[in-house]
Write an enzyme that holds these catalytic residues in place. Structure first.
Site, PDB file in Angstrom:
ATOM      1  N   ASP A 150      16.621  12.012 -66.095  1.00 11.51           N
ATOM      2  CA  ASP A 150      16.215  12.468 -67.429  1.00 11.51           C
ATOM      3  C   ASP A 150      15.340  11.418 -68.107  1.00 11.51           C
ATOM      4  O   ASP A 150      14.376  11.736 -68.793  1.00 11.51           O
ATOM      5  CB  ASP A 150      17.450  12.718 -68.307  1.00 11.51           C
ATOM      6  N   SER A 182      17.345  50.958 -71.873  1.00  9.46           N
ATOM      7  CA  SER A 182      18.646  50.365 -71.618  1.00  9.46           C
ATOM      8  C   SER A 182      19.133  50.872 -70.254  1.00  9.46           C
ATOM      9  O   SER A 182      18.347  51.424 -69.495  1.00  9.46           O
ATOM     10  CB  SER A 182      19.566  50.787 -72.756  1.00  9.46           C
ATOM     11  N   GLU A 240      21.547  43.337 -58.480  1.00 16.06           N
ATOM     12  CA  GLU A 240      21.336  42.049 -59.167  1.00 16.06           C
ATOM     13  C   GLU A 240      22.518  41.796 -60.080  1.00 16.06           C
ATOM     14  O   GLU A 240      23.143  42.740 -60.549  1.00 16.06           O
ATOM     15  CB  GLU A 240      20.094  42.127 -60.081  1.00 16.06           C
ATOM     16  N   LYS A 291      24.207  41.178 -63.526  1.00 13.10           N
ATOM     17  CA  LYS A 291      23.824  41.557 -64.882  1.00 13.10           C
ATOM     18  C   LYS A 291      24.073  40.355 -65.793  1.00 13.10           C
ATOM     19  O   LYS A 291      25.202  39.882 -65.909  1.00 13.10           O
ATOM     20  CB  LYS A 291      24.661  42.746 -65.344  1.00 13.10           C
ATOM     21  N   ASP A 345      24.511  38.360 -69.149  1.00 19.29           N
ATOM     22  CA  ASP A 345      25.007  38.681 -70.482  1.00 19.29           C
ATOM     23  C   ASP A 345      24.184  37.912 -71.515  1.00 19.29           C
ATOM     24  O   ASP A 345      24.569  36.849 -71.979  1.00 19.29           O
ATOM     25  CB  ASP A 345      26.485  38.294 -70.573  1.00 19.29           C
ATOM     26  N   GLU A 386      15.926  38.392 -69.304  1.00 19.01           N
ATOM     27  CA  GLU A 386      17.058  38.148 -70.181  1.00 19.01           C
ATOM     28  C   GLU A 386      17.103  36.678 -70.582  1.00 19.01           C
ATOM     29  O   GLU A 386      17.001  35.807 -69.725  1.00 19.01           O
ATOM     30  CB  GLU A 386      18.307  38.498 -69.362  1.00 19.01           C
ATOM     31  N   TYR A 423      13.440  39.989 -64.365  1.00 16.03           N
ATOM     32  CA  TYR A 423      13.712  41.018 -63.366  1.00 16.03           C
ATOM     33  C   TYR A 423      12.754  42.202 -63.410  1.00 16.03           C
ATOM     34  O   TYR A 423      12.973  43.194 -62.757  1.00 16.03           O
ATOM     35  CB  TYR A 423      15.153  41.518 -63.498  1.00 16.03           C
ATOM     36  N   LYS A 481      29.925  47.889 -64.436  1.00 18.14           N
ATOM     37  CA  LYS A 481      30.595  46.908 -65.293  1.00 18.14           C
ATOM     38  C   LYS A 481      31.873  46.407 -64.625  1.00 18.14           C
ATOM     39  O   LYS A 481      32.699  47.214 -64.195  1.00 18.14           O
ATOM     40  CB  LYS A 481      30.956  47.551 -66.642  1.00 18.14           C
ATOM     41  N   CYS A 488      49.601  35.309-100.642  1.00 24.41           N
ATOM     42  CA  CYS A 488      48.857  34.359 -99.821  1.00 24.41           C
ATOM     43  C   CYS A 488      49.808  33.284 -99.291  1.00 24.41           C
ATOM     44  O   CYS A 488      50.531  32.676-100.077  1.00 24.41           O
ATOM     45  CB  CYS A 488      47.741  33.716-100.642  1.00 24.41           C
ATOM     46  N   CYS A 531      48.701  29.756-101.169  1.00 24.46           N
ATOM     47  CA  CYS A 531      48.763  29.485-102.610  1.00 24.46           C
ATOM     48  C   CYS A 531      49.724  30.420-103.349  1.00 24.46           C
ATOM     49  O   CYS A 531      49.978  30.232-104.533  1.00 24.46           O
ATOM     50  CB  CYS A 531      47.373  29.573-103.227  1.00 24.46           C
ATOM     51  N   CYS A 545      42.886  37.163-100.528  1.00 24.55           N
ATOM     52  CA  CYS A 545      43.458  36.298-101.541  1.00 24.55           C
ATOM     53  C   CYS A 545      42.332  36.085-102.548  1.00 24.55           C
ATOM     54  O   CYS A 545      41.285  35.550-102.201  1.00 24.55           O
ATOM     55  CB  CYS A 545      43.885  34.962-100.941  1.00 24.55           C
ATOM     56  N   CYS A 578      42.304  28.781-104.367  1.00 27.18           N
ATOM     57  CA  CYS A 578      43.265  28.686-103.256  1.00 27.18           C
ATOM     58  C   CYS A 578      42.849  27.542-102.331  1.00 27.18           C
ATOM     59  O   CYS A 578      41.707  27.487-101.868  1.00 27.18           O
ATOM     60  CB  CYS A 578      43.287  29.995-102.479  1.00 27.18           C
TER      61      CYS A 578
HETATM   62  S1  IVH Z   1      17.063  46.079 -65.825  1.00 25.87           S
HETATM   63  C1  IVH Z   1      14.867  49.759 -67.261  1.00 25.87           C
HETATM   64  N1  IVH Z   1      18.341  44.000 -64.821  1.00 25.87           N
HETATM   65  O1  IVH Z   1      21.331  44.823 -69.577  1.00 25.87           O
HETATM   66  C2  IVH Z   1      15.803  48.726 -66.767  1.00 25.87           C
HETATM   67  N2  IVH Z   1      18.764  44.607 -67.071  1.00 25.87           N
HETATM   68  O2  IVH Z   1      22.874  47.091 -70.522  1.00 25.87           O
HETATM   69  C3  IVH Z   1      15.878  47.591 -67.686  1.00 25.87           C
HETATM   70  N3  IVH Z   1      20.331  43.143 -68.232  1.00 25.87           N
HETATM   71  O3  IVH Z   1      18.826  46.113 -71.649  1.00 25.87           O
HETATM   72  C4  IVH Z   1      16.980  46.659 -67.479  1.00 25.87           C
HETATM   73  N4  IVH Z   1      20.702  41.778 -66.541  1.00 25.87           N
HETATM   74  O4  IVH Z   1      19.010  43.543 -71.401  1.00 25.87           O
HETATM   75  C5  IVH Z   1      18.150  44.784 -65.900  1.00 25.87           C
HETATM   76  N5  IVH Z   1      19.367  42.168 -63.828  1.00 25.87           N
HETATM   77  C6  IVH Z   1      19.174  42.944 -64.892  1.00 25.87           C
HETATM   78  C7  IVH Z   1      19.825  42.706 -66.114  1.00 25.87           C
HETATM   79  C8  IVH Z   1      19.602  43.579 -67.189  1.00 25.87           C
HETATM   80  C9  IVH Z   1      20.978  42.046 -67.806  1.00 25.87           C
HETATM   81  C10 IVH Z   1      20.461  43.715 -69.579  1.00 25.87           C
HETATM   82  C11 IVH Z   1      19.180  44.223 -70.187  1.00 25.87           C
HETATM   83  C12 IVH Z   1      19.433  45.681 -70.474  1.00 25.87           C
HETATM   84  C13 IVH Z   1      20.922  45.703 -70.580  1.00 25.87           C
HETATM   85  C14 IVH Z   1      21.489  47.092 -70.365  1.00 25.87           C
END
Ligand code: IVH
Length: 685
Positions: free
Chosen positions: A31, A80, A114, A116, A118, A173, A225, A311, A405, A408, A423, A428
């Protein structure tokens, strides 16, 4: 080597090392060595300002964002994903895909699986290889232009290599790696601020912060992605390879899976392995690999038919609920929480969990002594799902919300149509404690060393009865207090604060006098006023005095300030004790204004105060800049997008979608002549 050559050389080296560090997780230098390269570049650029370029690594952090973020329209909507919550639903998705592809579909469709991420989705635009724009997803068709914040994310290259298309949009993301997330939450908790429920909220919050300098400190990272435009490949896996070649970070664990059974195996495997990753993943995204097949399958208005998100199931455990306690927050909200027999769930030991609110608790009839199911889903804060009735001890009794409360003794109230008990005693000590913790927090007045235990001592010793009292504290009165700290074996120890520490705290308190105005506004702890709202208010009004004088209408004329926020601010200011508090803080010398340089662009009061205009199309008699200046000189604001709050749209020749949108929303239209009449054309020349 000429300075120009050395600068180019340094930029290349820095980019290389950023890539080693952020994209390959395999740094080649320390670094300190990296910092030395950066410092040399910084120095050369200072000496040769003509050689500064916006895509230089030194330019990641730019100036503050004025007036919030411009709204931008996505060239293609950002969709989405549909969800699959079980293997059965995953198989049903595969059935739909095969049916959609018709008789020619293979038994084993080729998918890409892939992880997902968060986080929060973003779209980056590169033109001629340079990052020109970064936007949030927003509602899918319009997002916010957060370029200055995204530039601070070091995993995001500011340039693409020469073989990248002339114009390309890259989607992915932005997220907080688990360590950065935990650090952020630990800091927030220590400062008495609510922890972010999950990394997604933390990332989305950071992206919308108006101070790129703060964003840079959060430690955001990114994975990509999707490519929009400029893509000549025929499969998604090729897209991922190509992005990687361009040094864009791509999450490396993706796999091509032929047929649904391979997908199921991938999802099972990662359901287990996900904890070994340095970031949070809440599932697997499954996409048809062949891009032509995607065309055939198409999309609904919400999501593509060629993809779904599997999920991971939430992790649950059963444990004993020892007690239900209540916490008094700084706004007086009294909320129950569960004290549990410690239990190990999803990678950590849980001994406390949220119970949402009293209504939820009574509806589920959760009782002290019950065995309860505790869940940790994508959300990191564990929650009590409900009691296991078959194991309920016979002597148990329904839980009763206390009527007074716990700190207090004041009577608790629940305002009509609210679920939260409060409260309402403004003095307090529990509220003062939480209020001071918030005031001193890193995100607010940032008074280092003024933490929970010292605040408790200050209150107990009667040294502080409101925030302004902090500014009368001297070293000797703090030094003789005893602070409690927790030893690693869990035992508490009491220690005198001492002169050295007291001096540090006093210096920090003094330093906080000259904080940015938004820190004060946020630190006051007005309901509904978060960090971002505070920034918007500070920039909208420029001084505490102007804010104090603002009517609800004027408050609402600030973009993003809605009726609830405006009412909350106004009623807080109307409270005499709050007015006095501000007066007292002012007397102590707390800065109540934006610095003049930040205010130059702010609208001075004038006949157009509180009014917002959108300029679209080409004006014949003046440039856009001149028109903007004319409006601002009269106290008005110019916004880049039309909304119901827009006062009028100024429409020149060849105006496009903004004029249509204005008509659609019934926003008045001014043609050039009407506009000249409004601003008095003579003045603007
Ligand atoms: S593809 C049209 N790939 O999950 C397809 N989304 O719940 C567009 N996300 O809005 C999304 N990892 O923000 C894709 N490997 C991944 C992802 C991913 C996270 C998010 C993304 C999307 C949301 C949907």
């Amino acid at each position: 080597m000429t300075p120009a050559e050395r600068i180019e050389d340094l930029r290349r080296q820095i980019r290389h090392h950023e890539e080693r560090y952020y994209i390959h997780n395999a740094p080649e230098i320390s670094d300190a060595e990296f910092d030395a390269l950066m410092q040399e570049l910084q120095r050369l650029e200072t000496e040769h300002p003509d050689l500064v370029r916006s895509d230089s690594p030194t330019r990641r952090v730019g100036g503050r964002v004025e007036f919030g973020f411009a709204s931008v329209e996505h060239a293609e909507p950002m969709l989405s994903l549909d969800n699959a919550f079980s293997e059965e639903e995953l198989r049903a998705f595969d059935d739909r895909v095969r049916r959609g592809l018709g008789s020619g579909a293979p038994a084993d469709v080729e998918y890409v699986a892939e992880l997902k991420i968060d986080g929060a989705s973003i779209a980056l635009t590169y033109e001629h290889g340079t990052l020109v724009r970064g936007a949030t997803r927003g509602d899918g068709s319009r997002g916010e232009d957060v370029t200055s914040n995204l530039r601070t994310v070091r995993a995001i290259p500011l340039r693409l290599p020469a073989d990248a298309p002339e114009r390309v949009e890259i989607r992915g993301e932005v997220f907080l790696p688990r360590k950065a997330f935990e650090r952020t939450n630990a800091e927030r908790q220590e400062a008495g601020e609510p922890a972010f429920a999950n990394p997604r909220n933390a990332a989305a919050g950071a992206l919308r912060n108006l101070d790129p300098g703060l964003v840079a400190q959060r430690g955001l990272s990114a994975f990509f992605y999707q490519l929009v435009g400029g893509n000549t490949v025929i499969t998604h896996s090729e897209t991922l390879e190509r992005m990687k070649q361009w040094s864009l970070p791509v999450e490396p664990h993706w796999q091509v899976c032929s047929g649904v059974e391979r997908l199921v195996a991938f999802c099972r495997e990662w359901g287990e392995r996900r904890r070994t990753l340095p970031f949070d993943t809440d599932g697997v995204v499954i996409k048809v690999n062949n891009l032509a097949d995607r065309q055939v399958l198409g999309a609904t208005t919400k999501w593509p038919r060629w993809a779904t998100a599997f999920k991971f199931p939430a992790e649950q455990m059963t444990t004993r609920l020892r007690r239900i306690e209540v916490n008094v927050g700084r706004t007086g909200a009294v909320t129950p929480f569960a004290v549990l027999e410690p239990v190990f769930i999803a990678g950590s030991t849980v001994s406390m969990a949220t119970l949402h609110n009293v209504e939820d608790l009574t509806r589920k009839d959760i009782r002290e002594g019950d065995w309860v199911i505790v869940e940790k889903a994508g959300d990191v804060i564990p929650r009590v799902v409900g009691p296991v009735l078959s194991r309920r001890p016979p002597e148990s009794a329904p839980w009763q919300m206390p009527t007074v409360c716990p700190r207090c003794g004041a009577q608790l109230h629940r305002p009509d149509n609210e679920v939260v008990w409060r409260c309402e005693n403004n003095s307090c000590p529990a509220r003062l404690q939480r209020g001071l913790e918030h005031f001193a927090a890193r995100g607010a007045m940032n008074i280092e060393g003024l933490g929970e235990s010292l605040i408790a001592q200050l209150i107990a010793g009667g040294l502080v009865t409101d925030y302004a009292d902090l500014y009368s504290l001297d070293t000797s009165s703090i030094a003789s207090l005893t602070a409690t700290s927790l030893r690693s074996d869990g035992r508490e120890i009491q220690r005198r604060v001492g002169d050295k520490n007291a001096e540090k705290v006093v210096a920090q308190i003094t330093r906080s006098l000259s904080n940015d105005l938004w820190r004060l506004i946020y630190g006051l702890g007005i309901r509904h006023v978060g960090e971002r709202a505070a920034q918007v208010l500070a920039e909208g009004f420029g001084s505490m005095q102007a804010l104090e004088a603002a009517t609800v209408e004027q408050l609402q004329s600030i973009p993003e300030v809605g009726p609830v926020l405006a009412e909350s601010v106004r009623s807080w200011l109307d409270e005499p004790r709050n007015h006095q508090l501000i007066q007292r803080l002012r007397k102590k010398g707390v800065r109540m204004e934006m610095p003049p340089e930040a205010r130059q662009t702010r609208a001075a009061p004038g006949p157009l105060s509180g009014k917002t205009y959108v300029i679209t199309g080409t004006l014949l008699s003046m440039t856009r800049e001149e028109a903007t200046k004319a409006i601002e000189e009269l106290g008005g604001r110019v916004s880049s997008s039309v909304s119901k709050k827009t006062t009028a749209a100024v429409v020149g020749a060849e105006a496009g979608s903004k004029a249509d949108k204005a008509r659609e929303l019934g926003v008045p239209i001014l043609d050039e002549t009407a506009f000249q009449a409004l601003v008095g054309s003579a003045d603007t020349r």
